[in-house]
Design a protein around this motif. Structure first.
Motif, PDB file in Angstrom:
ATOM      1  N   GLY A 252      61.091  37.908  73.024  1.00  8.47           N
ATOM      2  CA  GLY A 252      61.148  38.486  74.356  1.00  8.47           C
ATOM      3  C   GLY A 252      62.372  38.125  75.180  1.00  8.47           C
ATOM      4  N   LYS A 253      63.432  37.665  74.518  1.00  3.05           N
ATOM      5  CA  LYS A 253      64.616  37.214  75.268  1.00  3.05           C
ATOM      6  C   LYS A 253      65.725  38.261  75.330  1.00  3.05           C
ATOM      7  CE  LYS A 253      62.573  33.256  75.811  1.00  3.05           C
ATOM      8  NZ  LYS A 253      61.458  33.352  74.869  1.00  3.05           N
ATOM      9  N   GLY A 254      65.560  39.366  74.626  1.00  2.12           N
ATOM     10  CA  GLY A 254      66.544  40.443  74.712  1.00  2.12           C
ATOM     11  C   GLY A 254      67.823  40.202  73.946  1.00  2.12           C
ATOM     12  N   CYS A 255      67.821  39.230  73.024  1.00  3.11           N
ATOM     13  CA  CYS A 255      69.056  38.962  72.280  1.00  3.11           C
ATOM     14  C   CYS A 255      68.870  39.129  70.766  1.00  3.11           C
ATOM     15  CB  CYS A 255      69.597  37.569  72.605  1.00  3.11           C
ATOM     16  SG  CYS A 255      68.393  36.249  72.561  1.00  3.11           S
ATOM     17  N   ILE A 256      67.713  39.618  70.344  1.00  7.62           N
ATOM     18  CA  ILE A 256      67.447  39.864  68.929  1.00  7.62           C
ATOM     19  C   ILE A 256      66.816  41.239  68.769  1.00  7.62           C
ATOM     20  CG2 ILE A 256      67.153  37.443  68.262  1.00  7.62           C
ATOM     21  CD1 ILE A 256      64.073  37.938  68.530  1.00  7.62           C
ATOM     22  N   TYR A 257      66.765  41.699  67.529  1.00  2.85           N
ATOM     23  CA  TYR A 257      66.005  42.898  67.182  1.00  2.85           C
ATOM     24  C   TYR A 257      64.626  42.430  66.699  1.00  2.85           C
ATOM     25  CZ  TYR A 257      70.542  45.280  67.250  1.00  2.85           C
ATOM     26  OH  TYR A 257      71.763  45.784  67.632  1.00  2.85           O
ATOM     27  N   GLU A 258      63.568  42.991  67.271  1.00  3.03           N
ATOM     28  CA  GLU A 258      62.216  42.535  66.970  1.00  3.03           C
ATOM     29  C   GLU A 258      61.467  43.594  66.167  1.00  3.03           C
ATOM     30  OE1 GLU A 258      61.165  39.757  70.756  1.00  3.03           O
ATOM     31  OE2 GLU A 258      61.639  41.850  71.212  1.00  3.03           O
ATOM     32  N   ALA A 259      60.857  43.169  65.056  1.00  4.80           N
ATOM     33  CA  ALA A 259      60.081  44.070  64.199  1.00  4.80           C
ATOM     34  C   ALA A 259      58.739  43.406  63.903  1.00  4.80           C
ATOM     35  CB  ALA A 259      60.840  44.376  62.906  1.00  4.80           C
ATOM     36  N   TYR A 260      57.857  43.433  64.871  1.00  2.00           N
ATOM     37  CA  TYR A 260      56.590  42.722  64.760  1.00  2.00           C
ATOM     38  C   TYR A 260      55.487  43.565  64.128  1.00  2.00           C
ATOM     39  CZ  TYR A 260      59.072  39.547  67.877  1.00  2.00           C
ATOM     40  OH  TYR A 260      60.004  38.705  68.428  1.00  2.00           O
ATOM     41  N   GLU A 261      55.853  44.765  63.666  1.00  2.00           N
ATOM     42  CA  GLU A 261      54.967  45.577  62.842  1.00  2.00           C
ATOM     43  C   GLU A 261      55.740  45.957  61.585  1.00  2.00           C
ATOM     44  OE1 GLU A 261      53.191  48.896  64.846  1.00  2.00           O
ATOM     45  OE2 GLU A 261      52.867  47.754  66.691  1.00  2.00           O
ATOM     46  N   LYS A 262      55.056  45.936  60.467  1.00  2.00           N
ATOM     47  CA  LYS A 262      55.717  46.190  59.182  1.00  2.00           C
ATOM     48  C   LYS A 262      56.404  47.547  59.160  1.00  2.00           C
ATOM     49  CE  LYS A 262      54.779  45.513  54.250  1.00  2.00           C
ATOM     50  NZ  LYS A 262      53.720  45.135  53.265  1.00  2.00           N
TER      51      LYS A 262
END
Length: 324
Positions: A252-262
């Motif tokens: 939630g910091k806005g500095c990564i790409y998040e893929a928390y669903e497959k």
């Protein structure tokens, strides 16, 4: 799971014994608080639960998310940390332009000095790896972690909520990413965690690299993927786009790409390849690092030319107030 040759009933017997042993220790010493180093070690997990049963507050201690630091957290570690679980609250903590400049100075120092809490090997493994890469294709690197010491074992509903919502192990992640790499003809490097040997798990279209200089490996990659390894911070410090498929303090910091669903991962990797580590991500990372250094990380005082993080003496004051 970590000791495959242990006798059938020994885990249960050891757990019962440790529960009794830790209970007696706490009854005898009657501590006001307990500090646990590495929350996820099986023995430490038992100690934590015994402390909870006896209403003894527990503080979790571990190496900080960047080299040269320590952290103390009353919530937990990695995905269970206050910085991860309550990221909206953490993101509202005040930082000044001076704090952000200090954050940038720390980043530059770590980048230039290549410091790491582990001594990095000197060898030609990266040169060998480069020779195996297809020169006209993107290079993805998936970093495994010590699953037993990162909260992934046993993989259950609690782990899905706090650590890894869909990926059950480093090997599980490696196999899925290898299938995507084959589909898109990406170069794929798998870097297992040094403390957890994986044996013969190589997939034909990938390269497994074990003992190498971490920073040099990051520099040859286009995108870094990990479940929750804190190599994610090392990658951001080297301006590399990071895809997280599990939770750590970067959530939630806005500095990564998040893929928390497959189902998101394929699209997210392609976006990361197309956009890289953006200016907005760098800005958000500068601010996030400023908050970490001001509110969360403590100087470990290992000898170096530039010290940063909070004074370790402040831990005592915070422990007394219950503010860690």
């Amino acid at each position: 799971g970590q000791f495959n040759d242990v006798g059938k009933n020994y885990p249960e017997k050891i757990s019962i014994f440790l529960d009794m042993y830790f209970s007696k220790i706490i009854e005898k010493i009657q501590p006001e608080k307990v500090i646990v180093w590495n929350q996820f070690n099986a023995t430490h997990d038992i100690f934590w639960h015994v402390s909870k049963k006896k209403n003894i507050p527990v503080i979790f201690a571990e190496f900080g998310v960047i080299p040269g630091t320590l952290n103390f957290d009353t919530f937990g570690q990695m995905g269970e940390s206050a910085v991860s679980c309550h990221f909206e609250k953490f993101n509202k903590l005040e930082v000044t332009p001076t704090d952000i400049k200090y954050s940038q100075d720390v980043q530059e120092y770590i980048y230039e000095s290549k410091i790491n809490r582990n001594i990095q090997p000197i060898n030609d493994e990266i040169s060998k790896c480069i020779k195996k890469l297809k020169k006209d294709r993107p290079t993805i690197c998936f970093f495994g972690q010590s699953d037993f010491e990162a909260g992934l074992v046993p993989y259950n509903a609690y782990v899905k909520k706090y650590h890894s919502p869909w990926c059950s192990s480093s090997i599980d992640g490696y196999e899925y990413i290898a299938a995507l790499a084959k589909k898109y003809d990406w170069n794929l490097i798998f870097k297992p965690h040094p403390s957890l040997p994986y044996g013969d798990v190589a997939i034909d279209n990938s390269i497994i690299i074990d003992k190498c200089n971490l920073h040099d490996l990051l520099d040859i990659c286009d995108v870094i993927i990990t479940i929750a390894s804190q190599v994610s911070y090392e990658a951001l410090l080297r301006k590399k786009p990071v895809v997280m498929i599990g939770y750590n303090q970067l959530r939630g910091k806005g500095c990564i790409y998040e893929a928390y669903e497959k189902c998101q991962l394929e699209k997210v990797i392609n976006v990361a390849l197309a956009n890289g580590f953006t200016k907005d991500m760098q800005k958000n990372f500068d601010i996030h690092m400023a908050r970490l250094l001001k509110y969360y990380l403590y100087n470990d005082y290992v000898k170096r030319s530039f010290y940063y993080g909070k004074n370790i003496d402040e831990v005592i004051k915070c422990l007394e107030k219950g503010e860690v």
